[in-house]
Design a protein around this motif. Structure first.
Motif, PDB file in Angstrom:
ATOM      1  N   TYR A   5       0.855  -1.195   0.000  1.00 55.45           N
ATOM      2  CA  TYR A   5       0.000   0.000   0.000  1.00 55.45           C
ATOM      3  C   TYR A   5       0.890   1.243   0.000  1.00 55.45           C
ATOM      4  N   GLY A   6       0.511   2.258  -0.768  1.00 57.78           N
ATOM      5  CA  GLY A   6       1.295   3.489  -0.738  1.00 57.78           C
ATOM      6  C   GLY A   6       0.945   4.400  -1.893  1.00 57.78           C
ATOM      7  N   ALA A   7       1.356   5.646  -1.799  1.00 57.10           N
ATOM      8  CA  ALA A   7       1.074   6.642  -2.838  1.00 57.10           C
ATOM      9  C   ALA A   7       1.812   6.278  -4.131  1.00 57.10           C
ATOM     10  N   THR A   8       1.332   6.839  -5.237  1.00 59.74           N
ATOM     11  CA  THR A   8       2.013   6.669  -6.513  1.00 59.74           C
ATOM     12  C   THR A   8       3.480   7.080  -6.383  1.00 59.74           C
ATOM     13  N   LYS A  12       6.029   0.697  -4.444  1.00 59.12           N
ATOM     14  CA  LYS A  12       5.319  -0.585  -4.291  1.00 59.12           C
ATOM     15  C   LYS A  12       5.834  -1.615  -5.308  1.00 59.12           C
ATOM     16  N   THR A  13       5.856  -1.200  -6.571  1.00 65.65           N
ATOM     17  CA  THR A  13       6.289  -2.123  -7.624  1.00 65.65           C
ATOM     18  C   THR A  13       7.730  -2.542  -7.396  1.00 65.65           C
ATOM     19  N   TYR A  14       8.569  -1.570  -7.068  1.00 61.85           N
ATOM     20  CA  TYR A  14       9.982  -1.857  -6.843  1.00 61.85           C
ATOM     21  C   TYR A  14      10.152  -2.834  -5.679  1.00 61.85           C
ATOM     22  N   THR A  15       9.409  -2.628  -4.605  1.00 65.02           N
ATOM     23  CA  THR A  15       9.516  -3.487  -3.423  1.00 65.02           C
ATOM     24  C   THR A  15       9.064  -4.907  -3.741  1.00 65.02           C
ATOM     25  N   MET A  16       7.954  -5.035  -4.471  1.00 66.52           N
ATOM     26  CA  MET A  16       7.396  -6.359  -4.718  1.00 66.52           C
ATOM     27  C   MET A  16       8.137  -7.107  -5.816  1.00 66.52           C
ATOM     28  N   LEU A  17       8.494  -6.404  -6.905  1.00 63.43           N
ATOM     29  CA  LEU A  17       9.068  -7.092  -8.066  1.00 63.43           C
ATOM     30  C   LEU A  17      10.558  -6.849  -8.214  1.00 63.43           C
ATOM     31  N   THR A 124      -3.503  -0.297  -7.787  1.00 60.47           N
ATOM     32  CA  THR A 124      -3.669   1.135  -7.945  1.00 60.47           C
ATOM     33  C   THR A 124      -4.934   1.487  -7.162  1.00 60.47           C
ATOM     34  N   PRO A 125      -5.275   2.773  -7.029  1.00 57.19           N
ATOM     35  CA  PRO A 125      -6.487   3.095  -6.271  1.00 57.19           C
ATOM     36  C   PRO A 125      -7.758   2.493  -6.866  1.00 57.19           C
ATOM     37  N   LEU A 126      -7.753   2.104  -8.157  1.00 51.21           N
ATOM     38  CA  LEU A 126      -8.983   1.604  -8.767  1.00 51.21           C
ATOM     39  C   LEU A 126      -9.017   0.097  -8.939  1.00 51.21           C
ATOM     40  N   ASN A 127      -7.876  -0.509  -9.177  1.00 49.46           N
ATOM     41  CA  ASN A 127      -7.901  -1.955  -9.351  1.00 49.46           C
ATOM     42  C   ASN A 127      -7.071  -2.612  -8.254  1.00 49.46           C
TER      43      ASN A 127
END
Ligand SMILES: Nc1ncnc2c1ncn2[C@@H]1O[C@H](COP(=O)(O)OP(=O)(O)OP(=O)(O)O)[C@@H](O)[C@H]1O
Length: 143
Positions: A5-8, A12-17, A124-127
Motif C-alpha cells: 500500500y502506498g502513494a504513486t 510498491k512495484t519496486y519493493t514487490m518485483l 492502484t487506487p482503482l484496481n
C-alpha cells in the motif's frame, strides 16, 4: 500474505518485483517456495498452482483466463471465487512470466497511465490485483 500500500511512486512495484539484478519480495518468496518444493520432490506430494484475480469496480475477474466476472461463493473453507483458474506452475521464471504477460495484456485496458509495465501487477487506487500461489500436498494445502 503481502499487502502493498502506498502513494504513486512510493516504491510498491519496486519493493514487490524489484529488478533482474535486485529481485523484490514477491520474486524472492516465489523462489523460496520452489526451493522448498524441490527439497521435498522425492515424496511426489507437493505441487504449486497459480491463481491471479483482480477486484475492479466491485467485480472479480480471472486475470489468467479473462471472461465473465467470477461469482463469489462461501463454502467450508471460506469465501472463494467459483471457477477461478488454477494454473500448475513449475518454476519461478514461469510464474514471473505469467505476471508479465498479464501485465502486457491489461496495460491498455487500465484506467491509469502505468509508469511501468509491471505496475499493473500491483494495486492502484482503482484496481486490486490479488495473486495466489497455492502449495498443495497430498492431504492439505496452504497459501
Ligand atoms: N528502494 C528503491 N531503490 C531504488 N529505486 C527505487 C526504490 N523504490 C522505488 N524506486 C524507484 O522509484 C520509482 C517509483 O517506484 P515504483 O514504480 O515502485 O512506485 P509505485 O509505488 O509502484 O508507483 P505507482 O503506484 O505509480 O505504480 C521507480 O523508478 C523505482 O525504480
Amino acid at each position: 500474505m503481502f499487502i502493498c500500500y502506498g502513494a504513486t511512486g512510493a516504491g510498491k512495484t519496486y519493493t514487490m518485483l524489484g529488478t533482474v539484478e535486485n529481485p523484490g519480495v514477491m520474486v524472492l518468496a516465489i523462489e523460496d517456495l520452489f526451493a522448498k518444493v524441490r527439497e521435498r520432490r522425492l515424496d511426489g506430494n507437493h505441487t504449486v498452482h497459480l491463481s491471479y484475480l483482480e477486484v475492479y469496480n466491485e467485480t472479480v475477474r480471472d486475470l489468467l483466463s479473462p471472461g465473465r466476472p467470477l461469482i463469489l461463493r462461501e463454502d467450508k473453507q471460506g469465501i472463494m471465487a467459483a471457477g477461478l483458474t488454477q494454473y500448475r506452475a513449475y518454476s519461478t521464471d514461469e510464474v514471473v512470466s505469467r505476471y508479465f504477460s498479464v501485465a502486457m495484456s491489461s496495460r491498455e485496458q487500465s484506467p491509469w497511465k502505468m509508469s511501468s509495465l509491471w505496475s499493473s501487477a500491483v494495486a492502484t487506487p482503482l484496481n486490486h490485483p490479488v495473486s495466489m500461489l497455492l502449495l498443495f500436498s497430498r492431504d492439505s494445502f496452504w497459501w
